[in-house]
Every structure is written in C-alpha cells, then in structure tokens.
Design a protein around this motif. Structure first.
Motif, PDB file in Angstrom:
ATOM      1  N   GLU B 409      51.818 -32.573  55.740  1.00  0.00           N
ATOM      2  CA  GLU B 409      51.148 -33.750  55.194  1.00  0.00           C
ATOM      3  C   GLU B 409      51.402 -33.750  53.702  1.00  0.00           C
ATOM      4  O   GLU B 409      51.299 -32.700  53.058  1.00  0.00           O
ATOM      5  N   PHE B 410      51.678 -34.906  53.166  1.00  0.00           N
ATOM      6  CA  PHE B 410      52.126 -34.976  51.778  1.00  0.00           C
ATOM      7  C   PHE B 410      51.231 -35.933  51.004  1.00  0.00           C
ATOM      8  O   PHE B 410      50.863 -36.996  51.479  1.00  0.00           O
ATOM      9  N   ARG B 411      50.839 -35.549  49.795  1.00  0.00           N
ATOM     10  CA  ARG B 411      49.976 -36.407  48.987  1.00  0.00           C
ATOM     11  C   ARG B 411      50.269 -36.158  47.518  1.00  0.00           C
ATOM     12  O   ARG B 411      50.534 -35.036  47.106  1.00  0.00           O
ATOM     13  N   LEU B 412      50.249 -37.224  46.732  1.00  0.00           N
ATOM     14  CA  LEU B 412      50.404 -37.066  45.287  1.00  0.00           C
ATOM     15  C   LEU B 412      49.030 -37.171  44.646  1.00  0.00           C
ATOM     16  O   LEU B 412      48.285 -38.112  44.907  1.00  0.00           O
ATOM     17  N   ALA B 413      48.702 -36.210  43.787  1.00  0.00           N
ATOM     18  CA  ALA B 413      47.425 -36.281  43.071  1.00  0.00           C
ATOM     19  C   ALA B 413      47.517 -37.338  41.969  1.00  0.00           C
ATOM     20  O   ALA B 413      48.579 -37.915  41.748  1.00  0.00           O
TER      21      ALA B 413
END
Lengths: 267, 601
Positions: B409-413
């Motif tokens: 799972e990929f997320r940008l802060a």
C-alpha cells in the motif's frame, strides 16, 4: 600453528663446485645442501656467483670440478633438458616466455614436456593423446587458479604487465612439476604490492604443493621473511650460511653488503 | 489476493521435484562452466544443513556468511534457513573491524567464510567474539598451516551431513516442513550512510510476497532466463535475484570465475536479464565513450550516425508502442551496423531487460542503454520492504521510477514522504527497537524519501528527506540529481554537492583516476599518482569544463558556482564510503571542513 613438514632429508647437494671463466673465478669450492621441503635462499652482492650457481644446477654451464647430486643421482654434466626431466625447474629473472602465445599456451607447452604420445595418435587426437591432453590441461588449470591468472588465461603474454608476466614465468616452471624449483630474483622490478603477492605465492607453493625452493634474491626483507635457510656468496666463495636471523647479524655478511654499497657510490 | 504461505527451503524441495536434472546454476572452474542441477542443489543444501546441525546450529540461532558470490554461498544461506536458523550476509569488502561489528551485533554462532582472506579477518577479531563457535571455510587453499579447532572445512561439514542423512533419512524433509512463513529467514545489514549498519530482519513471507506481487509484474521472469550473480549477495537486490527469485521462477544463475573475470564471464554467458547499480552502469557507459574516442574516425562516424535512430526507436518503445515501419527498419540497420557490436562487447547481446536499482541514476545513462535497444528499467526500492517500491509496469517516463508496485500500500505524506504498508514490510531491526519504532509508525513504514506522483500515477523521487538542501535563499534543491549529472562525465567518479543554508551550491569532486590518467597521458601531462593529478591546473581546467556543461542544464540557483577536487580517493576503509560505495555525507562534511570553508570564502 606449527609448520607441517613432510619428510626431512637432503634433496640437493652441491659439493666443492668451481667454475672459472678465463681468469675469473665465478665459483670456488662452493658447497650447499638443500633440505627437502625448505625455502633456501642464496644471497650476495652483484657478481657473487649466484646466477652461475643456478646455471650449473640447471645444466647450462658445466662446472670444472665438484659434484651436484639430486636425491643420490649425479646431475652434473647432464644436458639442461635431462636435468629438467629429473625434476629441476627454473623461473628466470629475465622472463623467458613465448611472448606471442597466450598464458594458457605457454603453460601448456611447459607441461607438454611430459606428454608421451606418438605423431600418429596426435594426428587423430585419440586414445592416449586425448587422455594426456585432458590431464595436462587439468594440471595447468590448477596452476592458473593457484596463481590467480584466470582473467588473463587467453591473453598473449607480451601484452601483460611486468608483475603478471613474472607470475606466468613462475607458473611455467611449476607446470614442469618440479621436485625443486629454482627461482631467480622473483621480485626484481616489482612494486610493494606485487612483491607481497609474490611472497605469498612462493610460500603457498612451498607449503601447499610441497615443493622445495632454491631462491636467489636481492630483496633482503623478502629473504628474511620467507627462507628457512640462507647461504651467502661473495666473489664466488661461500662466506656464511645458517638461519636468516643469524645471517642478518653476521659481520662478514654486513661487510660484503656495505662494501657493495660503498663501491656503488664511486663509479 | 492469496497470502504467501511457503518458505524458501520448501520452494527448493519443490523445484528439485519439478525440474530434477535441469540446470539450476553454472559455475566456472578451471576454465570450464560446470553445471549444478536442481537435484544436486537440494542435495548439497541437505548435506550442509545436516552437517551444520551436527555442529550445533539449531532453531533460532544465527550464522553469518562472509565471502564473494559462489554456489556455496547459496547452499549455506538455504541450509541455515532449513534449520529455522537465521542467516546473515557480510560484505566481502568489509574490513576486519566492520566484520567484527556485524558478527558481534548479530550474535552469530557460526560463520561460513569463502577463503583465507576472509578467514584472516575473522581470526584477527575473534577475541572480541565470545559467541562465535565455528568457522566453516569453503576454499581451504593456503590453510594447511592453520591448526585450530574452531576451523572446519566446508567439505568436512558436508561429509558429516551425508552420514547423518544415511542414519536418519527423511529428517531433513521433516525439518524443512517445520519452517514457518513468518520465521525470520535472514538479516540484511544495511550499508548505513548515517550511522553503524542496522540489521533488517526479513521473513520468508516478507520476501516471497515481494517477489510474486511486487517484482514479477515489472520484471517478468521465466524459467528460460539466465543471470550472472556478481553483485554482493548480502545486499537484498542480489539476494532476491540469485536466491529468492531463482527459487520462485526456476531460472539459471551463473557464477563468475573470479572478481577479475566478471566482465569477461558476463560476455560469455550473455545473460537475458542484467541487474546493476548505477556505479556499474556509469562505468560501462564511460568505457564505451572512452573507447569510441580511441577508435577510428569511420567507427566514430558510424556510431554517431545511428545514435539518434536508437534514441527515436527507444522513445516509441518506452511508450509501450511498436515503432512505425520506417523507424523499425532504420533501427534494424543501426542494430546490424552498430548497436549489436556494442551490446556484444558489454555482454548485453541477449539481454531482454536491464534493471538499475540501489541508488538514483542519471537519465543520460539510462538513455544510452535504451538507445542500444535494451529494455531498461529503473526501480526504486528499500531493504526494509525486501525489494522494490515502484517500477515501470506499462510504459516508461524519463526520470520516473515507475508506478508503485502491487505488493505494498502506498501513500504520500503531506511533506511528500513516502509511506508504505503490507506483507513485505520487514519485521524490524535486530536488537534496535528504537530504530524500528522510528521507521514503522502507526503501521506505516516511513521511508525517509520524498517523492511526487504525476497524473498517470508515476512516481518521481526527489531525494532523501534529510539530504535536501535548502539554500539561504530558501530554495529546496535535491543534491543527488545534480551529483548524478556530474557523475555522467567520464572524468568524475564521485561528486558531493553542498550548500545547505549557504548562498550558492558547491561541490567536492573525486576524479576518475583511470580516465583522467588516460586523458593526461594523451595530453602529455606528467603525473605520478592520484594526488598529483588532482593538483594539476590543467586537470582543474578539464573538470571546470565538465562542471560548466552540467550547469548549462540546471536552473540558476542549482548551478555549481565553485568546486574542489579532492586530493585523495574516497575509501571504504577510511569510513568515507559504505560497503555499497555510497558516500557518507556526514563523515565527508567533517573530514573536508577546510576545503568546504575554502569554497565559501
């Protein structure tokens, strides 16, 4: 970690050897005993007769008087190729290789010295010929691995650096499966790193392959580190012999070396 | 998607069943390529495992492997894992002190070493290693003199194992059956650009999940593939390629004869897949550039003529399209008269995919390989997720590291930092709960890298969060991008861009000794060693030109205003580089304080 030595005993004996060139005494009554399994160094200033001694042992010069005995057999007066067959191999100071041939071919031709098959078999490359060639290649590959020459296996010798050529020269002598290896100034002209590598190889040859080494060398550090036994020549005469630590303190030896330095300063 | 439910040793046993006498590995010995079948692979692992068990390696204990790549490295790795013990790889280039650190920190009970050189390192530091019981030596050459109860030969251990197998047949299979997917398979010590190396614990599930869900959709392996194992096996990249992925996909691994012969052996094998770190690709690239300079005018002209054609064809291919007939035909002509020969020289003739990873790379270098018609992908990955975070799945955008992979799972802060979650996120740092808490917060792995996604979902990496330079003008600049552009020059081996809280940017530069040396020779400049080259004013002029070339493509604030040529080569032994040859910025900033101050005077 004690050193494992197989059998003790005399491998090569030189007795009262004298060689004269015209009026020059190259060697005068020199006696040396090389024990089986040791590294024996011969040192001395330029012109002391070290190379002459080697030339006598390998049959290139014929000494006037004296004896050279290899395991009970007299080899003085034998032709060089006969001496080689008796198990005396030599790595030359001036590299003696076929410059246009690859490292592999150079080693194979040295090993080829032992091949025994006729022209007919060779023509068809069958039977004993094939068998022996395979065995020869196997032996040679072992030497290549031993001396870390894999990366230059198929490179013509002429194009290699000096340090590597020296290693190939050593390999060529090893390929003759010697009982005793004569090594003539293995580290002359080498840098520090190459010298250390060469020292490592000589030690490994002695310990791993169980080959006795007779060494001529100028680099005193190397001689002191490697050899079990040292003989000192000066103007064709043996002036000292013994363990390296003893030799280093011998006043006659120190004088011979200092004398050389002094004369080098005044041309 | 089904969760991974297997282990590496189990995969090995299955492969032996499935492939039997098919070739699993090749190894060049005595000038001949020797083959090892899958059946032999499993047998060697079994004998070794049972032998190590006799020596006292049990579930949960740790054993290290120290040495260059070889089949025995992989046998050891899997044998250790089969016993539910944990395997630790150590860089063969590590000096004794760093070897001691890892053996000590990992609490290794045994270590498998390749040869005398590596054994000597262990022997010099063994006094500090009370837990170390046995050292298994693969190559006994030069060791006749060593009489030490701690040393045992690899062959001997295998022999003990063989007897044990005869006594208790089936035990190995039982043991392998007991290995759980969540067991820690191995610990990878990160190279540590900031502090001492940290040990990332990786389970079978972590790694296999990444291979199947993350890497395969990008790299498309089949059992027909053939690879050369030459990067350090203790790094997660080569561990994946030589061990894990070969087990999952059943392709063949080839081992070079010695370090000096790697290039030659690659040429002999001509692998279908080639993975490299930027340093190696830069070197291959500059070797071709330099060689072209030395070749005939005709050859130069031919190469130059076809270059744009290769570039154009590559553009179509990067879009995932087939080039139109005219371009395809021109490319074919270019291939026959130029590209083919260059690829053959590099050993990339049959290469279907070239992968760059491990560190950021300059786009120019990638373009060079793409121009030769090689499908070239750049992956962005971390040890802590056992491989990749992203890679191009459908088409390639220049400068991008592709789309985030399916394994995570990929997320940008908000500040652009990349956060990750999933089965591939590692189990934590060994004996370092604090560092683990720091990197895994609320279930998300904080990578410390800052990135950006574009409208097509392609990821662009900006830099390490802590490396980003903020100039005194308040501008954010990514140093690694500029550094990589500089390293494209064949004369620059390493560049460190500085300028945090300063008015302008400056750079420390390390010359490429070989190439600059050749240049000096052709220009009749006398030099003795690296230092004398670095101090030469003409060399300074050469580098100045190179830096100006780079500046042309950069914005005003990004331009390198001043530079300094380092008077010594950076070295791992001097703590300036990590084992993966990455620059340690902190150490360098400290060590070259004066030189840096000089550039801002």
């Amino acid at each position: 970690m004690a050193l494992v030595r197989d059998t003790e005993g005399d491998l090569l004996q030189v007795r009262d050897l004298s060689v004269h060139f015209g009026g020059i005494r190259a060697l005068e009554g020199v006696s040396i005993t090389v024990h089986r399994g040791e590294i024996h160094a011969v040192i001395g200033p330029n012109g002391a007769g070290k190379t002459t001694l080697f030339n006598c042992i390998s049959g290139i010069y014929r000494a006037k008087t004296g004896r050279i005995v290899l395991e009970g057999e007299d080899i003085l007066g034998l032709k060089p190729h006969k001496v080689a067959h008796m198990g005396v191999a030599r790595a030359f100071q001036n590299i003696e290789l076929f410059r246009g041939m690859t490292v592999l071919d150079n080693l194979m031709s040295a090993r080829g010295f032992f091949l025994r098959y006729g022209l007919l078999r060779a023509a068809f490359y069958l039977g004993r010929c094939l068998e022996e060639e395979v065995r020869a290649r196997d032996d040679v590959e072992e030497i290549i691995e031993f001396l870390d020459l894999q990366h230059v296996r198929k490179v013509p010798v002429g194009g290699l650096s000096y340090g590597v050529q020296k290693r190939v020269e050593l390999g060529r002598a090893l390929a003759m499966r010697p009982r005793i290896l004569l090594v003539d100034e293995p580290v002359s002209g080498m840098n520090l790193e190459e010298t250390e590598d060469m020292a490592r190889y000589l030690l490994d040859i002695n310990e791993e392959m169980n080959i006795t080494i007779l060494l001529v060398e100028h680099d005193m550090g190397l001689v002191m580190d490697l050899s079990h036994h040292v003989t000192v020549l000066n103007f064709g005469i043996k002036i000292a012999e013994g363990a390296p630590q003893v030799i280093a303190r011998d006043p006659q030896v120190i004088e011979a070396y200092l004398g050389e330095q002094a004369s080098a300063r005044t041309p | 998607m089904a969760r991974v439910n297997t282990t590496f040793p189990r995969l090995l046993m299955e492969n032996a069943q499935k492939y039997g006498q098919r070739v699993a590995m090749r190894e060049k010995r005595k000038g001949i390529w020797h083959e090892i079948s899958w059946q032999a692979y499993v047998e060697r692992v079994m004998f070794l495992a049972m032998g190590l068990r006799q020596l006292g390696l049990t579930q949960g204990s740790h054993a290290a492997i120290l040495g260059e790549n070889s089949p025995e490295w992989l046998f050891s790795d899997l044998a250790i894992q089969s016993l539910r013990a944990v395997s630790i790889g150590i860089y063969p280039t590590n000096p004794p002190d760093q070897v001691r650190y890892i053996l000590d920190h990992s609490r290794s009970k045994m270590v498998v070493v390749k040869d005398q050189e590596q054994l000597d390192k262990v022997l010099t530091v063994r006094g500090h290693l009370p837990l170390l019981e046995k050292t298994v030596v693969i190559d006994m050459k030069g060791l006749r003199r060593y009489r030490d109860p701690m040393i045992i030969s690899f062959r001997e251990v295998e022999g003990m194992g063989k007897e044990a197998v005869l006594k208790e047949p089936g035990l190995f299979e039982t043991l392998v059956g007991q290995v759980q997917p969540d067991d820690i398979a191995f610990i990878v010590y990160t190279s540590g650009t900031t502090g001492p190396p940290k040990g990332a614990m990786i389970s079978h599930r972590n790694n296999i999940h990444m291979i199947v869900q993350g890497l395969q959709p990008i790299l498309h392996f089949t059992e027909q593939d053939s690879l050369v194992s030459y990067l350090p096996l203790c790094h997660i990249l080569e561990r994946n390629l030589s061990m894990g992925m070969a087990l999952v996909f059943g392709y063949t691994i080839n081992f070079a004869e010695s370090i000096e012969t790697v290039q030659k052996n690659i040429q002999e094998i001509s692998p279908t897949f080639f993975a490299a770190v930027p340093r190696i690709l830069e070197k291959l690239h500059s070797a071709v550039v330099i060689r072209m300079e030395d070749s005939t005018r005709f050859k130069k002209a031919v190469t130059r003529f076809w270059e744009p054609v290769g570039g154009k064809a590559a553009q179509y291919r990067m879009q995932g399209e087939r080039p139109p007939f005219t371009w395809w035909f021109l490319y074919l002509l270019g291939y026959l008269s130029s590209f083919r020969a260059i690829r053959d020289k590099m050993g990339l003739l049959h290469c279907r995919c070239l992968m760059s990873g491990g560190a950021p790379i300059a786009p120019e270098v990638l373009d060079f390989f793409r121009g030769l018609g090689i499908h070239t992908v750049e992956l962005y990955g971390l040890t802590e997720v056992c491989g990749t975070v992203s890679g191009p799945h459908r088409f390639i955008k220049p400068g991008s590291v592709g789309e985030p992979c399916g394994a995570l799972e990929f997320r940008l802060a908000e500040d652009g930092e990349i956060f990750l979650k999933g089965d591939s996120v590692f189990a934590g740092y060994y004996r370092d709960p604090e560092a683990t808490r720091e990197i895994i917060q609320d279930g998300w792995l904080h990578t410390g890298d800052v990135g950006q996604l574009d409208e097509d979902g392609h990821l662009f990496i900006i830099d390490r969060k802590k490396d980003i330079i903020i100039t005194s003008g308040g501008k954010n600049i990514s140093p690694s991008e500029i550094e990589n552009r500089m390293k494209c020059s064949p004369f620059i081996k390493e560049a460190v861009v500085l300028g945090d809280r300063r008015k302008y940017l400056s750079a420390l530069i390390q010359l490429d000794f070989e190439n600059v040396g050749n240049w000096a020779q052709t220009h009749r400049i006398a030099y003795t060693n690296y230092r004398s080259l670095a101090q030469n004013p003409q060399v300074h002029g050469l580098i100045k030109e190179e830096v100006e070339k780079v500046n042309e493509d950069l914005a005003q604030v990004e331009a390198i205003k001043r530079f300094h040529i380092l008077e010594k080569e950076l070295d791992q032994d001097d703590e300036e580089l990590t084992a993966t040859q990455k620059v340690k910025r902190k150490v360098i900033a400290e060590r070259f304080k004066e030189e840096i101050a000089g550039m801002y005077r």
